[in-house]
Design a protein around this motif. Structure first.
Motif, PDB file in Angstrom:
ATOM      1  N   PHE A  36      58.205  44.608   3.047  1.00  0.00           N
ATOM      2  CA  PHE A  36      59.285  44.975   2.131  1.00  0.00           C
ATOM      3  C   PHE A  36      58.680  45.266   0.762  1.00  0.00           C
ATOM      4  O   PHE A  36      57.786  44.559   0.316  1.00  0.00           O
ATOM      5  N   GLU A  56      56.349  42.326  -0.582  1.00  0.00           N
ATOM      6  CA  GLU A  56      56.462  41.199   0.338  1.00  0.00           C
ATOM      7  C   GLU A  56      55.583  41.475   1.552  1.00  0.00           C
ATOM      8  O   GLU A  56      55.788  42.461   2.263  1.00  0.00           O
TER       9      GLU A  56
ATOM     10  N   ARG B 297      66.081  43.968   4.671  1.00  0.00           N
ATOM     11  CA  ARG B 297      64.677  43.736   5.007  1.00  0.00           C
ATOM     12  C   ARG B 297      63.992  42.700   4.135  1.00  0.00           C
ATOM     13  O   ARG B 297      62.881  42.285   4.423  1.00  0.00           O
ATOM     14  N   VAL B 298      64.622  42.284   3.050  1.00  0.00           N
ATOM     15  CA  VAL B 298      63.897  41.415   2.117  1.00  0.00           C
ATOM     16  C   VAL B 298      63.824  39.982   2.670  1.00  0.00           C
ATOM     17  O   VAL B 298      64.841  39.384   3.005  1.00  0.00           O
ATOM     18  N   PRO B 299      62.596  39.449   2.811  1.00  0.00           N
ATOM     19  CA  PRO B 299      62.480  38.074   3.309  1.00  0.00           C
ATOM     20  C   PRO B 299      62.993  37.079   2.274  1.00  0.00           C
ATOM     21  O   PRO B 299      62.794  37.256   1.078  1.00  0.00           O
ATOM     22  N   ARG B 301      62.468  33.444   1.008  1.00  0.00           N
ATOM     23  CA  ARG B 301      61.399  32.448   1.106  1.00  0.00           C
ATOM     24  C   ARG B 301      61.930  31.038   0.880  1.00  0.00           C
ATOM     25  O   ARG B 301      63.042  30.859   0.379  1.00  0.00           O
ATOM     26  N   ARG B 351      65.575  36.398  -6.263  1.00  0.00           N
ATOM     27  CA  ARG B 351      65.134  36.972  -7.545  1.00  0.00           C
ATOM     28  C   ARG B 351      66.310  37.543  -8.343  1.00  0.00           C
ATOM     29  O   ARG B 351      66.251  38.658  -8.860  1.00  0.00           O
ATOM     30  N   LYS B 353      69.105  38.627  -7.291  1.00  0.00           N
ATOM     31  CA  LYS B 353      69.980  39.540  -6.566  1.00  0.00           C
ATOM     32  C   LYS B 353      70.680  38.796  -5.433  1.00  0.00           C
ATOM     33  O   LYS B 353      70.101  37.915  -4.807  1.00  0.00           O
TER      34      LYS B 353
END
Lengths: 122, 372
Positions: A36, A56, B297-299, B301, B351, B353
């Motif tokens: 990402f 990422e 798609r953003v992991p 964490r 972050r 968002k």
């Protein structure tokens, strides 16, 4: 067209006053599989060294910085669907963003290819 | 991109030379220098494990032998699982608990003819040992097996690959162990793992470990894999990582590990924190470990805040990564028990968002353990 390198392992290739920015092959290899990429907003104004996004990998998130000051004029939308472009072609189709330079003199403080290769040889 | 800090003095495993020769990228983990990944990368190593078989060096893990015919009975005083009913060669996943029912470590216990073989987390060995010694008393004899490697062979082709070196592994039930001589070396083969796949963990004398690994690598179905793939595999399989998903602030019931506590132990108690654990089984815990599937798609964490769709805090993600088999981000975390049902819509704060996500059951990918 000149290409310069930052200590944050980014490259910038400048044509007139537009710089195209991406990460180096060394950087993508260190990061591993990229899954990402968060890119800056088109139209935003950034100072050299500012955070410009996030990369990422499978394991971790790494900040992305802009090596020069200016206004973001374009981002690589192909990375949304295919972030692995930053692994497979980091200095070509895996570019991150284009920035309109506000101060071309900033390029002088960046490394040329020989100096960068020396940095990563350590 | 900032370079990672180079580590201080790290311990190495008996396979260190092999890792160097295979150009592994090493990382510090629990005081050891261990392979993060090899040349092909985490996603390839992950997918290879799901498709064929991978070898992991897990020699950093603590291997302990507790001697004596009454070792199993003694261990039951410090873990909530049934150990004394194991036949020799039987295995249990269990945990050392505190007096308030939280988790000191999660461990694998194998019953042997005259004692127990216990595998503990590397990072917890220094806490486990004094705890076990204090609780079990001076009569119980411990032996830390320092001169042994531990190799995990994981994947649907693991049994076939290992059977080519010793037919004795064929038909071993999952969660069982056998002492097997491979190429004149006595090994302890445990059919278990941490990937959600069938597989084995092989305890072997340190000076024979590289020969065994090279013999297995000569098989076309077997490749090396590092800690990066081990983490994404266990996360997709919904398996807890000590220090992230479970620790001295979480109980086995909050972590969904009720299945490790047999009826007899619930009724009889007699382990640290039994009152807390038994009442949480009866009344339900106030928070539960759940799967989280972020949209997009953003992991997400570890440390990411989980909110309700109205923005009220619900909990926090404890493990999160990109899941190669799922093809998108996957995570685990604790949420308030009242909001822990699968399908519940939540929001993640990544972050600054807001990212929509859904609570799911664990595991993300079906566990494919061998059924005899």
């Amino acid at each position: 067209m000149t290409t310069k390198y930052s200590e944050d392992h980014e490259w910038i290739s400048v044509d007139d006053d537009i710089g195209t920015v991406g990460i180096t092959n060394h950087a993508q290899s260190q990061l591993g599989d990229i899954v990402f990429v968060e890119l800056p907003e088109v139209g935003s104004t950034l100072e050299a060294g500012d955070e410009a996004g996030v990369v990422e990998s499978v394991k971790a998130a790494s900040d992305l910085f802009t090596p020069v000051s200016g206004k973001i004029v374009k981002v690589n939308e192909a990375l949304d669907a295919e972030p692995s472009l930053a692994n497979s072609d980091p200095t070509g189709n895996g570019w991150f963003f284009k920035i309109k330079l506000s101060d071309a003199d900033e390029l002088n403080s960046l490394m040329d290819e020989a100096s960068y290769n020396e940095l990563i040889a350590d | 991109m900032k370079d990672e800090d180079s580590g201080s003095v790290l311990k190495t495993t008996p396979l260190d030379c092999l890792h160097q020769s295979l150009n592994a990228r090493m990382m510090p983990f629990a005081g050891y220098s261990l392979p993060l990944q090899y040349g092909s990368g985490i996603i390839t190593e992950h997918n290879h494990t799901r498709a064929k078989a991978s070898l992991f060096d897990v020699s950093h893990m603590g291997q302990i032998r507790i001697h004596g015919a009454d070792a199993a009975e003694a261990l039951e005083t410090i873990v909530p699982s049934s150990i004394d009913d194991l036949e020799p060669g039987g295995m249990r996943y269990t945990m050392l608990t505190t007096d308030v029912g939280t988790i000191i470590d999660d461990v694998m216990v194998t019953r042997e003819d005259d004692g127990l073989f216990v595998v503990v987390n590397a990072s917890r060995l220094e806490f486990d040992l004094p705890h076990m010694r204090a609780k079990l008393g001076a009569d119980v004899e411990f032996e830390i097996l320092k001169d042994r490697a531990l190799i995990a062979l994981q994947g649907p082709k693991a049994a076939a690959a290992l059977a080519d070196l010793s037919s004795e592994v064929t038909g071993m039930p999952f969660m069982s162990a056998r002492t097997i001589t491979i190429d004149r070396i006595e090994t302890l083969v445990n059919r278990c793992g941490y990937t959600g796949e069938d597989g084995f963990e092989i305890s072997i004398p340190a000076d024979s470990a590289e020969d065994l690994v090279r013999a297995l690598l000569a098989d076309d179905r077997v490749e090396m894999a590092g800690l990066g793939a081990r983490d994404t595999l266990r996360l997709e399989a919904g398996l807890c990582l000590y220090g992230q998903d479970i620790d001295e602030k979480t109980t086995p019931i909050e972590a969904g590990l009720n299945w490790t506590i047999a009826k007899r132990r619930r009724e009889e108690g007699g382990f640290p924190g039994a009152n807390v654990i038994v009442s949480q089984i009866a009344d339900g815990p106030t928070r539960r470990l759940v799967g989280i599937r972020p949209e997009g798609r953003v992991p997400a964490r570890a440390g990411t805040t989980i909110n309700t769709v109205d923005g009220e805090p619900l909990g926090e993600i404890t493990s999160g990564a990109f899941g190669p088999t799922i093809g998108g981000p996957v995570a685990m975390g604790y949420v308030a028990a009242g909001s822990s049902d699968a399908g519940t819509a939540v929001q993640l704060d990544i972050r600054g968002k807001t990212v929509p996500a859904a609570i799911t059951t664990l595991p993300f990918t079906p566990r494919r353990y061998f059924k005899s």
